[in-house]
Design an enzyme around this catalytic site. Sequence first.
Site, PDB file in Angstrom:
ATOM      1  CD  GLU A 117     -20.862   3.867  15.214  1.00  0.00           C
ATOM      2  OE1 GLU A 117     -19.691   4.446  15.658  1.00  0.00           O
ATOM      3  OE2 GLU A 117     -21.738   4.608  14.853  1.00  0.00           O
ATOM      4  CD  GLU A 125     -20.326   4.610   9.996  1.00  0.00           C
ATOM      5  OE1 GLU A 125     -21.315   4.378  10.871  1.00  0.00           O
ATOM      6  OE2 GLU A 125     -19.615   3.748   9.535  1.00  0.00           O
TER       7      GLU A 125
END
Length: 706
Positions: free
Chosen positions: A112, A132
Amino acid sequence: MDALQYKSADPVTLSHDGDIAVISINNPPVNALSQAVRKGLVECIERATTDNSVTCIVIKCDGRTFIAGADISEFGHPPLEPQLPYVLEKIDQCTKPIVAALFGTVLGGGFELALSCHYRVAVSGTKLGLPEVTLGLIPGAGGTQLLPRIGGIELALEMITSGKPKSVQSLSDTGVIDLTVDDSAALLERTIEFSRNVLVQQKNIRRTSKIVIAHHQEYAQLFSLWRSKIAKKMRGQQAPQYAIDSIENVLSLPFEQAMQEERRLFNECRNSAQSHAMRHAFFAERMAAKLTKYEDDALALKIHSVAIIGAGTMGVGIAMCFAQAGIAVVLLDMKQESVAKGLSAIESRFHQSVKRGIISGAQLTEAMALITGTCEYRDVGDVDLVVEAAFESMEVKKQIFSILDEVCKPETILTSNTSYLDINEIAQSTHRAHKVLGMHFFSPANIMKLLEVVRADKTDQQSLKTVMALGKQIGKVCVAVGVCYGYVGNRMYACYGREANALLLEGATPGQIDRALQQWGMAMGPLAVNDMSGIDIAYKARQENGGYSNDPHYFRAADLMVEANRLGQKTAAGFYRYDKDNGSRIEDAEVLTFLSAEADRLGVVQRSDISDEEIQYRLIFALINEGAYILEEGIVDRASDIDVIWLNGYGFPRYLGGPMFYADEFGLAELVAIIKGFKKLTGKGHWVIAPILERLVETSEKLALQ
């Protein structure tokens, strides 16, 4: 590069290469995004932004990888400032171009952060991913908004819902990477050079937050297809569906609002029972690798060569595991025909892996070159370790180990792949009991992750440590267990299967039992699994272990199938009948006739009121209760080791955390009360509650933490 000019809160530093500011992160071992790293990044970015001599900023990492994700020590604790979304907003909104220099494994928040940078340079072979969902979460710092804007919606759907990383090479045409560098040693130099080219070409700062994706009609169908696909593939899991919802917001919400919605969904996932369970599983697997009760100065030996005794299905799969890890393999069987068949099967399976893109043609060639076949025991004399994978008979195995003890060098470790038999008794057939233990692989051995490492009474610590390390080297999730019938997984599975068989006699149908367990969350029902693996395998194990139960009802339904030569899929009939053309499973009235007649003979009154809930509770609570006995007997070091075994070897749903964790979530007091009810209902002595369960109810402690 100029001397260090500014040092922020460790472990982030700022230096200069002329007009290029270089922010370096050094937070071993994987440069996790700890609070100190986040704070240091903000400070360095602010300092570089206000420095008029700086025209461009590079973010790099020292050590073996770029940022590989969050700091796991912060899991389960209140978030510390600055939080990652704030850091990434600082990067995105910076008034000077920021370029990320990527290498190693760039995962989670690390990816990210890279996506928040205005440009990305990466070393060839770098892996990028957003894993995730494997923790019951969605990306929470912009992953669902940044990746689709840069790489496209379909790429984002694939990477985020699967959690699987992709190589830089596979992303070459997606826009995710601006420049690929072949030489890792030249990464910083090439990134600085790229940064200067950005300035020379007077490119605008390319803020990911400003990229707009136009809404097209075909997107509605795409999202609908992915929701259906994920509902089937990741049945029962919440996070992948939330990820799809968040990615879809790219089309309908402004960036800031979509980011807020992503954070809301992330927080909802983080607070969910599913994420709690999946994080338990993550830490349990890390803990299982640690031999906390067996620490001494013994060092694991390096294994360069192994022998596999038996060229059948298991031997073939085990040989593949070692060859793929670069370890030389000697495959031994008594018949040349069997050896040739085994080698052919190995090559065929490797070719299938090539077709699926799992390995390359070159890797196939390298692996096959490491495997040789033989019919002579003398050819295995110099190997470092042996895995016996012969017929499941104590007499056969003792004979093999006696021969191996004679022909192998004194330091060779001897292991058995037995699923049930007593390793202590096998070890007595040698003069090296301290170097004998079990390596219980699960079928298919080259695919299944779990490896039960069975320590016998006289196994020394060096041998145990060596096999645990070797298991990790070949990509297995290893759990050390003690000796008992069936060890941990199969001993518990016997109780699970016992109840399925009992319910068949009591009036439940195979289809009802399998559907109930699938609805509960298991990947397959127990009777379909039996048919797939072969009903005769466990039957033979029970015969080998005569006297394990004197209950005439014990696995009587399975025994009936074997006696009728209904062995499962391999005979096109077992608990189900199988279509000979397409192999589809068909419920068979003949099975119900068998079961009804046997119930009458045994005096079992069949019931029509068996509910799905009763089926689910009887099977799941039976294995939980047995797991509690196993823990109390010291067969495992920790309750969480049992969870690891069931998650990786038996299809227990990861989002429920494993049987021991699930027991806590269900409530131990209620579970104990229900088990007492089953003893009253069935009249069976095996429904005796493990003492540890009643103690934990009294003390209000958690089973999974024992």
